[in-house]
Motif scaffolding. Structure first.
Motif, mmCIF file in Angstrom:
data_model
loop_
_atom_site.group_PDB
_atom_site.id
_atom_site.type_symbol
_atom_site.label_atom_id
_atom_site.label_comp_id
_atom_site.label_asym_id
_atom_site.label_seq_id
_atom_site.Cartn_x
_atom_site.Cartn_y
_atom_site.Cartn_z
ATOM 1 N N LEU A 1 -12.857 -14.447 20.015
ATOM 2 C CA LEU A 1 -13.639 -15.656 19.742
ATOM 3 C C LEU A 1 -15.065 -15.526 20.257
ATOM 4 N N ARG A 2 -15.241 -14.842 21.384
ATOM 5 C CA ARG A 2 -16.582 -14.588 21.909
ATOM 6 C C ARG A 2 -17.363 -13.685 20.949
ATOM 7 N N MET A 3 -16.675 -12.700 20.364
ATOM 8 C CA MET A 3 -17.322 -11.846 19.366
ATOM 9 C C MET A 3 -17.797 -12.674 18.184
ATOM 10 N N ALA A 4 -16.968 -13.627 17.748
ATOM 11 C CA ALA A 4 -17.355 -14.496 16.632
ATOM 12 C C ALA A 4 -18.615 -15.285 16.981
ATOM 13 N N ASN B 1 -22.548 -14.878 15.420
ATOM 14 C CA ASN B 1 -22.974 -16.078 14.689
ATOM 15 C C ASN B 1 -22.097 -16.333 13.466
ATOM 16 N N ALA B 2 -20.811 -16.051 13.602
ATOM 17 C CA ALA B 2 -19.879 -16.237 12.490
ATOM 18 C C ALA B 2 -19.669 -17.725 12.217
ATOM 19 N N ASP B 3 -19.550 -18.064 10.959
ATOM 20 C CA ASP B 3 -19.278 -19.441 10.558
ATOM 21 C C ASP B 3 -17.791 -19.743 10.615
ATOM 22 N N CYS B 4 -16.980 -18.692 10.564
ATOM 23 C CA CYS B 4 -15.525 -18.834 10.587
ATOM 24 C C CYS B 4 -14.953 -17.566 11.210
ATOM 25 N N CYS B 5 -13.879 -17.715 11.975
ATOM 26 C CA CYS B 5 -13.224 -16.553 12.578
ATOM 27 C C CYS B 5 -11.730 -16.617 12.287
ATOM 28 N N ILE B 6 -11.215 -15.540 11.758
ATOM 29 C CA ILE B 6 -9.779 -15.414 11.504
ATOM 30 C C ILE B 6 -9.237 -14.373 12.473
ATOM 31 N N LEU B 7 -8.279 -14.784 13.303
ATOM 32 C CA LEU B 7 -7.677 -13.859 14.261
ATOM 33 C C LEU B 7 -6.474 -13.188 13.616
ATOM 34 N N THR B 8 -6.351 -11.887 13.846
ATOM 35 C CA THR B 8 -5.257 -11.121 13.271
ATOM 36 C C THR B 8 -4.700 -10.153 14.308
ATOM 37 N N HIS B 9 -3.603 -9.495 13.979
ATOM 38 C CA HIS B 9 -2.975 -8.473 14.814
ATOM 39 C C HIS B 9 -2.538 -9.035 16.165
ATOM 40 N N ARG C 1 4.941 -10.253 20.921
ATOM 41 C CA ARG C 1 5.486 -10.622 22.236
ATOM 42 C C ARG C 1 5.225 -12.096 22.545
ATOM 43 N N TYR C 2 4.278 -12.706 21.812
ATOM 44 C CA TYR C 2 3.933 -14.105 22.062
ATOM 45 C C TYR C 2 4.648 -15.007 21.054
ATOM 46 N N ASP C 3 5.262 -16.024 21.582
ATOM 47 C CA ASP C 3 5.974 -16.976 20.748
ATOM 48 C C ASP C 3 5.307 -18.339 20.912
ATOM 49 N N GLY C 4 4.633 -18.779 19.884
ATOM 50 C CA GLY C 4 3.979 -20.082 19.964
ATOM 51 C C GLY C 4 2.485 -19.953 20.056
ATOM 52 N N VAL C 5 1.850 -20.963 20.659
ATOM 53 C CA VAL C 5 0.405 -21.052 20.750
ATOM 54 C C VAL C 5 -0.074 -20.323 22.003
ATOM 55 N N LEU C 6 -1.149 -19.555 21.847
ATOM 56 C CA LEU C 6 -1.729 -18.834 22.988
ATOM 57 C C LEU C 6 -2.809 -19.680 23.640
ATOM 58 N N ASP C 7 -2.823 -19.717 24.966
ATOM 59 C CA ASP C 7 -3.888 -20.404 25.701
ATOM 60 C C ASP C 7 -5.154 -19.552 25.654
ATOM 61 N N VAL C 8 -6.285 -20.218 25.636
ATOM 62 C CA VAL C 8 -7.575 -19.550 25.574
ATOM 63 C C VAL C 8 -8.398 -19.954 26.782
ATOM 64 N N ASP C 9 -8.976 -18.944 27.466
ATOM 65 C CA ASP C 9 -9.887 -19.242 28.573
ATOM 66 C C ASP C 9 -11.151 -19.865 28.025
ATOM 67 N N ASP C 10 -11.801 -20.706 28.827
ATOM 68 C CA ASP C 10 -13.078 -21.297 28.399
ATOM 69 C C ASP C 10 -14.196 -20.298 28.481
ATOM 70 N N VAL D 1 -17.774 -14.776 7.518
ATOM 71 C CA VAL D 1 -16.383 -14.945 7.932
ATOM 72 C C VAL D 1 -16.032 -13.672 8.693
ATOM 73 N N LEU D 2 -15.654 -13.811 9.957
ATOM 74 C CA LEU D 2 -15.303 -12.662 10.788
ATOM 75 C C LEU D 2 -13.788 -12.605 10.945
ATOM 76 N N ILE D 3 -13.221 -11.446 10.660
ATOM 77 C CA ILE D 3 -11.800 -11.194 10.903
ATOM 78 C C ILE D 3 -11.742 -10.243 12.097
ATOM 79 N N HIS D 4 -11.107 -10.714 13.170
ATOM 80 C CA HIS D 4 -11.083 -9.902 14.394
ATOM 81 C C HIS D 4 -9.676 -9.863 14.962
ATOM 82 N N GLU D 5 -9.273 -8.699 15.407
ATOM 83 C CA GLU D 5 -7.952 -8.580 16.027
ATOM 84 C C GLU D 5 -7.941 -9.240 17.393
ATOM 85 N N ALA D 6 -6.805 -9.812 17.739
ATOM 86 C CA ALA D 6 -6.619 -10.479 19.033
ATOM 87 C C ALA D 6 -5.199 -10.178 19.499
#
Length: 81
Positions: free
Chosen positions: A53-56, A60-68, A72-81, A26-31
């Motif tokens: 997410l690329r770091m995850a 080879n992480a089985d799960c990634c939890i984004l933190t931090h 300034r962002y309100d709502g869902v963030l778009d992710v590049d492919d 389980v990877l916890i990574h700031e975003a």
């Protein structure tokens, strides 16, 4: 299972390599920034959502939890492919 926490900073190949040694992970990574604000992420030594997410994937992480995620962002963030 192992838990790896990236701390507060830029993505690191060394960190990803150490994570790959752990097996189930389980990877916890700031975003802190959206992908649109990559220049701010670089200037302030933080990660974007896609970089985290690329770091995850690189770790080879089985799960990634984004933190931090910046307030300034309100709502869902778009992710590049």
């Amino acid at each position: 299972w192992a838990v790896a926490y990236s701390g507060d900073g830029r993505p690191s190949e060394h960190f990803a390599r150490k994570c790959r040694e752990e097996g189930k992970l389980v990877l916890i990574h700031e975003a802190t920034f959206s992908d649109e604000d990559k220049a701010k992420a670089l200037a302030t030594k933080h990660a974007t959502v896609s970089e985290a997410l690329r770091m995850a994937a690189d770790a080879n992480a089985d799960c990634c939890i984004l933190t931090h995620i910046s307030q300034r962002y309100d709502g869902v963030l778009d992710v590049d492919d």
